[in-house]
Design an enzyme around this catalytic site. Structure first.
Site, mmCIF file in Angstrom:
data_model
loop_
_atom_site.group_PDB
_atom_site.id
_atom_site.type_symbol
_atom_site.label_atom_id
_atom_site.label_comp_id
_atom_site.label_asym_id
_atom_site.label_seq_id
_atom_site.Cartn_x
_atom_site.Cartn_y
_atom_site.Cartn_z
ATOM 1 N N SER A 556 0.845 -1.187 0.000
ATOM 2 C CA SER A 556 0.000 0.000 0.000
ATOM 3 C C SER A 556 0.891 1.251 0.000
ATOM 4 O O SER A 556 1.691 1.424 -0.920
ATOM 5 C CB SER A 556 -0.960 -0.042 1.193
ATOM 6 O OG SER A 556 -2.013 0.860 1.015
ATOM 7 N N ASP A 642 -9.581 -3.772 -5.768
ATOM 8 C CA ASP A 642 -9.065 -2.884 -4.724
ATOM 9 C C ASP A 642 -9.663 -1.492 -4.902
ATOM 10 O O ASP A 642 -9.573 -0.895 -5.975
ATOM 11 C CB ASP A 642 -7.539 -2.830 -4.815
ATOM 12 C CG ASP A 642 -6.885 -2.209 -3.592
ATOM 13 O OD1 ASP A 642 -7.572 -1.480 -2.850
ATOM 14 O OD2 ASP A 642 -5.683 -2.450 -3.387
ATOM 15 N N HIS A 676 -8.367 -4.934 -1.483
ATOM 16 C CA HIS A 676 -7.100 -4.393 -0.985
ATOM 17 C C HIS A 676 -6.345 -5.399 -0.118
ATOM 18 O O HIS A 676 -5.121 -5.421 -0.109
ATOM 19 C CB HIS A 676 -7.373 -3.121 -0.183
ATOM 20 C CG HIS A 676 -6.151 -2.317 0.129
ATOM 21 N ND1 HIS A 676 -5.381 -1.724 -0.840
ATOM 22 C CD2 HIS A 676 -5.560 -2.003 1.315
ATOM 23 C CE1 HIS A 676 -4.374 -1.064 -0.274
ATOM 24 N NE2 HIS A 676 -4.463 -1.229 1.026
#
Length: 718
Positions: A556, A642, A676
């Site tokens: 991320s 995501d 995600h």
């Protein structure tokens, strides 16, 4: 297609002009998820990945079996009391998801529960396996029981989009009510009588901005709050005392809290203190007063108190300290617990009300009582040099025990009850690690690297005692949002350590490990500190004899870190694993229509309206700065659904690397049915991790590898 022939992404030059700067983006077309060419390209990348990693199939299976073999598949959590029930969850061998259960409560001591054995009068609340069915993805967004324990609100997601469907279950009859609400966000809160449930919705930019009230048995839900400022998220919760509903609105740097008597769900929320730019605060109810944790004129936060009828009147209780970051306050009927951070480690401070009341007299007011409690406060001691501790599973307001979670890089996650009267820690459960794991076989260290500007950067390190040095090393980093990567345990990591790897965490600026200032020095126009800190740690590990071949890993915002350090110092790394990486940050933050962009301006700056921020971001964002130098092998992992870091960021990055840079190879893995967090089932998640670890092992010590116990301290082929 030959295994040596990677997919070539077509180039469709798209011109962008900002602040007089013209930029050509050849791969912007990949952001169109509905374009068949996009799907075809991602599938071609997945096929190329399979070909390039086919030689690792046996190692992947070996690592998967190690993870599985070290995990007690039929297991359960420690029960937590709430009202008349003990709540816990079970996992069962062969099943992907947990089963939530409860049994009637009697006293503060949790019942003894045996894995695989049902308790007398045990009730199943939710079975994730039944709910998931044959779905490729499944996630629960909220699971909340009414204060009287009769009704459950739960929400489910079957795509990974983090948009959930809310349902209600009568726990007495097992009936699922006809009430059903689509497209809600995480969380929610019940009214005191269980007649109404409050939940949040997101806008088109994936921002939770509305709070609704649903009354059971009705069809028209009532909007009780809408946040029009695009920088703010909203959330709703119920205090531990179950006396107040707490509605919070917050940006990255500012917050505003509203409270409502939970016994009056149709009443009007009242603001605690109006928002003031740069001031963050949170509220906790403690009987006849509120605690307020805030940062007004207190960088590392201060703890104050306020009367119930005037919650905006804050009186300091625990003053600000430069060396201690106050994280949260948990209030109970007879004590409070402050969770804090100091010297890069977390800690707990107990404020015991009963002793304080004895000191000042039973008829003393709340202010005198809590001031006396603070004078008699103490911190709980822990023996290891590195660890992470925090409150855990304390839903009951009136209790004689504090439930806490503890772990270190060598100690598996552990659950303790702390007896407030005797000051005794009672170990309730330590996660079993099968296969003969012995913490004494491993050792952990704290090192300090020196950054370019002279700042000392903490580094957490773990290795086998018998591993040779220097060793192949995985260096992990994050460094954004004041998120701390605290020293914790990992079962999959043992597959690295037992092959002679060192595992290290670089606690770089932008995270929160050393307090709020640590965060401030790694955001906005000081963001480059995050990246140069990480490179400094890598060089320190090599210079001090810890490491040889270093594989960098992050996800991320930590994926942005991976892309940035690959540009800054590609020669320092033998490989880079970037998971759901935020590598196209400038283009994303320039587009306010994308999820989270406007909210993120307080973290990264606003390049759309500020030319200086634009120039600064362009100087470091990974996608913009790929050049023709030799890069290390890079593995980028993403998910098609995501909603936080969109799949096209790593797809574009890999395409540009392959077209522009030398070195590599550059590989892209796209999970076509997840979000995600990747795959949702635990066995699927273990296989995903085994894939990444096998790639890391190959980069660190080659394919013909065994464990230290198999081959001695060499750890396999060099």
């Amino acid at each position: 297609m030959s295994s040596n022939t990677p997919p070539v992404a077509k180039r469709v030059p798209t011109e962008r002009v900002h602040h007089g700067d013209t930029v050509i983006d050849e791969y912007a077309w990949l952001s169109n998820k509905e374009d068949p060419d996009t799907t075809a390209y991602l599938e071609a990348e997945n096929e190329f990945l399979k070909q390039q990693t086919a030689h690792l199939s046996e190692l992947q299976e070996e690592v998967f079996q190690e993870i599985k073999g070290r995990t007690q598949e039929t297991d359960l959590s420690v029960a937590s009391r709430k009202g008349a029930w003990w709540y816990f969850s079970r996992t069962e061998e062969g099943k992907q998801y947990a089963v939530s259960c409860r049994v009637p409560a009697d006293g503060d001591a949790p019942p003894e529960i045996t894995p695989g054995v049902r308790l007398d009068r045990e009730e199943v609340i939710l079975d994730g396996n039944e709910l998931a069915g044959d779905s490729q993805f499944f996630s629960i967004g909220t699971s909340s029981v009414t204060p009287d324990g009769t009704m459950l609100a739960f929400s489910t997601d079957y795509k990974g989009s983090e948009r959930f469907t809310l349902k209600f279950k009568n726990l007495g009859t097992g009936e699922v009510l006809p009430d059903e609400i689509e497209d809600i966000f995480y969380g929610g809160a019940w009214s005191a009588d269980g007649s109404a449930f409050f939940y949040t919705r997101v806008d088109d930019a994936w921002r939770p901005y509305q709070v609704y009230r649903h009354t059971l048995g009705t069809q028209e839900d009532v909007l009780v709050y809408e946040e029009t400022d695009e920088r703010y998220w909203v959330g709703i919760g119920l205090t531990r005392s179950e006396k107040y509903l707490v509605l919070g609105a917050g940006s990255k740097i500012t917050s505003e809290v509203h409270v409502l008597d939970a016994a009056d769900p149709t009443g009007e929320f009242r603001v605690v203190r109006p928002r003031k730019t740069g001031v963050e605060y949170g509220v906790e109810h403690a009987g006849d007063f509120f605690y307020v944790l805030h940062n007004e004129n207190a960088e590392n936060f201060e703890l104050a108190t306020a009367p119930l009828d005037d919650p905006g009147a804050w009186t300091p209780l625990i003053a600000h300290r430069d060396d201690t970051r106050l994280l949260e306050i948990d209030a109970f009927s007879d004590h409070a617990v402050v969770h804090f951070r100091r010297d890069g480690l977390t800690g707990l401070r107990v404020l015991p009300y009963p002793g304080a009341q004895a000191q000042v007299g039973a008829r003393a007011g709340w202010r005198e009582r809590i001031e006396a409690a603070e004078r008699s406060a103490y911190e709980i001691d822990f023996p290891e040099p590195l660890y992470d501790v925090g409150p855990a599973g304390n839903p009951e307001f009136t209790t004689t025990r504090l439930r806490l979670a503890y772990t270190s890089m060598v100690t598996p996650p552990s659950v303790y009850d702390y007896e407030l009267d005797s000051h005794r820690l009672i170990l309730l459960k330590r996660r079993p690690v099968l296969g003969g794991y012995d913490p004494a076989d491993y050792e952990q260290f704290r090192e300090w690297a020196t950054a370019e500007d002279g700042t000392r950067i903490p580094v957490s390190i773990v290795k086998r005692r018998d591993a040779a040095r220097p060793a192949p090393t995985v260096l992990y980093g994050y460094g954004s949002y004041e998120t701390s990567i605290d020293p914790g345990f990992s079962v999959p990591r043992l597959s690295l350590l037992d092959r002679g790897f060192v595992f290290a965490v670089a606690h770089v600026r932008g995270g929160g490990e050393m307090g709020r200032r640590w965060y401030e020095e790694g955001k906005l126009t000081r963001k480059r500190n995050t990246f140069t800190d990480f490179v400094a740690v890598a060089r320190h590990l090599k210079a001090s004899g810890w490491s040889e071949r270093i594989i960098a890993r992050g996800g991320s915002a930590g994926g942005l870190l991976m892309g940035a350090v690959a540009n800054l110092a590609p020669e320092e790394f033998a490989g880079v694993v970037a998971e759901v990486p935020f590598v196209d940050a400038l283009n994303t933050i320039l587009d306010p229509s994308l999820p989270l962009t406007v909210i993120e301006w307080d973290e990264w700056g606003d390049p759309l309206h500020n030319p200086d921020v634009y120039a600064y971001m362009k100087s470091y964002t990974p996608y913009e700065n790929v050049d023709g130098r030799p890069y290390p092998p890079i593995l980028a992992i993403t998910s098609l659904n995501d909603t936080r870091v969109l799949y096209h960021e790593p797809a574009k990055w890999i395409a540009r690397l392959r077209a522009t840079a030398s070195g590599g190879p550059f590989l892209l893995k796209t999970e076509m049915g997840a979000g995600h967090g990747g795959r949702s089932g635990r066995y699927d998640a273990w296989r995903e991790e085994a894939f990444a670890l096998s790639w890391i092992i190959d980069r660190g010590i080659g394919r013909g590898v065994g464990t230290i116990s198999d081959k001695g301290t060499e750890g396999g082929a060099a």
